[in-house]
Design a protein around this motif. Sequence first.
Motif, PDB file in Angstrom:
ATOM      1  N   TYR A 269       0.798  -1.226   0.000  1.00  5.82           N
ATOM      2  CA  TYR A 269       0.000   0.000   0.000  1.00  5.82           C
ATOM      3  C   TYR A 269       0.830   1.275   0.000  1.00  5.82           C
ATOM      4  O   TYR A 269       0.301   2.353  -0.274  1.00  5.82           O
ATOM      5  CB  TYR A 269      -0.943   0.014   1.203  1.00  5.82           C
ATOM      6  CG  TYR A 269      -1.763  -1.241   1.332  1.00  5.82           C
ATOM      7  CD1 TYR A 269      -2.593  -1.662   0.291  1.00  5.82           C
ATOM      8  CD2 TYR A 269      -1.703  -2.027   2.477  1.00  5.82           C
ATOM      9  CE1 TYR A 269      -3.336  -2.822   0.391  1.00  5.82           C
ATOM     10  CE2 TYR A 269      -2.453  -3.193   2.593  1.00  5.82           C
ATOM     11  CZ  TYR A 269      -3.257  -3.588   1.551  1.00  5.82           C
ATOM     12  OH  TYR A 269      -3.993  -4.743   1.656  1.00  5.82           O
ATOM     13  N   ASP A 282      -5.172   0.919  -1.508  1.00  6.34           N
ATOM     14  CA  ASP A 282      -5.365   0.124  -0.296  1.00  6.34           C
ATOM     15  C   ASP A 282      -6.771  -0.448  -0.210  1.00  6.34           C
ATOM     16  O   ASP A 282      -7.692  -0.029  -0.929  1.00  6.34           O
ATOM     17  CB  ASP A 282      -5.060   0.974   0.939  1.00  6.34           C
ATOM     18  CG  ASP A 282      -6.102   2.058   1.155  1.00  6.34           C
ATOM     19  OD1 ASP A 282      -7.165   1.750   1.736  1.00  6.34           O
ATOM     20  OD2 ASP A 282      -5.874   3.219   0.742  1.00  6.34           O
ATOM     21  N   ASP A 407       1.737   6.894  -0.719  1.00  2.00           N
ATOM     22  CA  ASP A 407       0.914   5.863  -1.348  1.00  2.00           C
ATOM     23  C   ASP A 407       0.878   6.135  -2.848  1.00  2.00           C
ATOM     24  O   ASP A 407       1.711   6.878  -3.371  1.00  2.00           O
ATOM     25  CB  ASP A 407      -0.479   5.805  -0.716  1.00  2.00           C
ATOM     26  CG  ASP A 407      -1.219   7.131  -0.811  1.00  2.00           C
ATOM     27  OD1 ASP A 407      -0.830   7.973  -1.639  1.00  2.00           O
ATOM     28  OD2 ASP A 407      -2.186   7.329  -0.050  1.00  2.00           O
TER      29      ASP A 407
END
Length: 564
Positions: A269, A282, A407
């Motif tokens: 993630y 995610d 991310d």
Amino acid sequence: MHQDWYDQSSRNSVWRSKSETYYRYFSDKIWLPVLSGVVTATSRSSVRILFFVIFMFAAAFLSTRLLDATVSTIVENPSGSSVQTTKTLHIQPTINPLISEKPSTDQTPTITQMVSQESPKKIEIPLKCLQGNNSRTCPAYYYPNRCEIQDCERTSDSPHECPEYFRWIHEDLKPWKETGITEEIVLSAKRTANFRLVILNGRAYVETYEKSFQSRDIFTLWGILQLLRRYPGKVPDLDLMFDCVDWPVILKKYYRKPNVVAPPPLFRYCSDDSTLDIPFPDWSFWGWPEINIKPWGSLLKELEEGNMRTKWIDREPYAYWKGNPVVAETRMDLLKCNVSEKQDWNARVYAQDWLKESQQGYKQSDLASQCVHRYKIYIEGSAWSVSNKYILACDSVTFVVKPRYHDFFTRGLFPVHHYWPIKENDKCRSIKFAVDWGNNHKQKAQAIGKAASNFIQEDLKMDNVYDYMFHLLTEYSKLLKYKPTIPEKAVELCSESMACSSQGFEKQFMMESLIKSPSPVNPCTMPPPYEPQTLKSLLQRKTHTVLQVEKWEKGYFEGQNNTA
């Protein structure tokens, strides 16, 4: 057909009647007086007969030409005639032509235009859960593995350009650009992976190594299955390893030396500047049942509605944070910035007790009801935190405590445009300055908050999340130097095998995020990779902007000390 023939016969009768009327007019009023002196020997009736023959010959010629023109016009500009009806019967109204014509303002739309305005046929395929069936097997045929053009594509629509942050896909896969990826390299990532995923001919096969924390692996796999339903037949064959733990583990320093084998390609993630793990959306985009966080598609609408309840100018003029502080030392340090009898750092910080929340039905954790402060704080936990997107969506100015991790989308954010940077080692003073600055520059502060929420609502909507997954997996598959096969211990996974036997919030969120129909449009157009100098300049500008804010902050407190 009989009615069409009758209508045509009626029109012919009218035409003959009008022709005779016109003949009498021309012969009596125009031609006879002119020719009377020339044709003296011919009786008036003979002249009439002569001109009748001439007139009918001319009328027949003209009517033939007019009929040809009329047929041509009807084919292109339907007006309800039998010709149009016959043509329309041979056109499928649900198939959009590859080339759509633009109607002019003074013409009836063409048949092609009429067809292109029709909506494509929408096929909807729900889950095939048999009553009382709790098995985790997939039906032999559960979803189309390819998309028929008349069922799935609106070919007249051009794919839009992907958001800028998609360009980071090229950077994340760069370590394998020259060497490619062998099966041996993929298997070398097994030591920390939770599962191995193989996609073959649009079907998913999973070999599980270790159960993840909570339902991270379940909803990550669920999201991938929905991608296959959204773009049937378009996701290429692939083989990958996935780690559901927060922190990245593939360290760059071990793969910088010459003649060293390529690093293991490991999906997770988040990543950071010192690691090579490949960021992937995610699990919470499809729901987080353990803490009652809805799928992103539904929650994004609620957050947008929550923004409209209280105008930015009417919100509390403080920085707000609520979360679990025990997962990281930096969060425990943030608690010191809370208001006290001795000091007010312009922060309102609250510790979240998730066990208590679950017992009380999550009444105090509704994210859409937390957009009531002008400023909100994002701070990492043990690594990156899923809370980032919820905070950025609030129209409030997001204070980002200097992060270590990124991310898949946060590299598309720019300091002072999308968020305000906060120093990690001097949080309280940094927060106080940021709040004071925002309250003294309200229009600029509102613009920052709005830019962030617009980014989340547009660039991070579920359409783009799926497209990011699609392009990342497509580019990754191009690097494979072998044909993936089904692992011996893998099981086939499909939406039925996951959702039919699930219960509670888990089933509710799966049904809520279920893709029921193939996408009517193609994925967005993938942007090219960054040129080295362009990427270097971008990172330098970000660094310079953060340093500029720190310079303003330093001058602010120096000015206060001088006046004290």
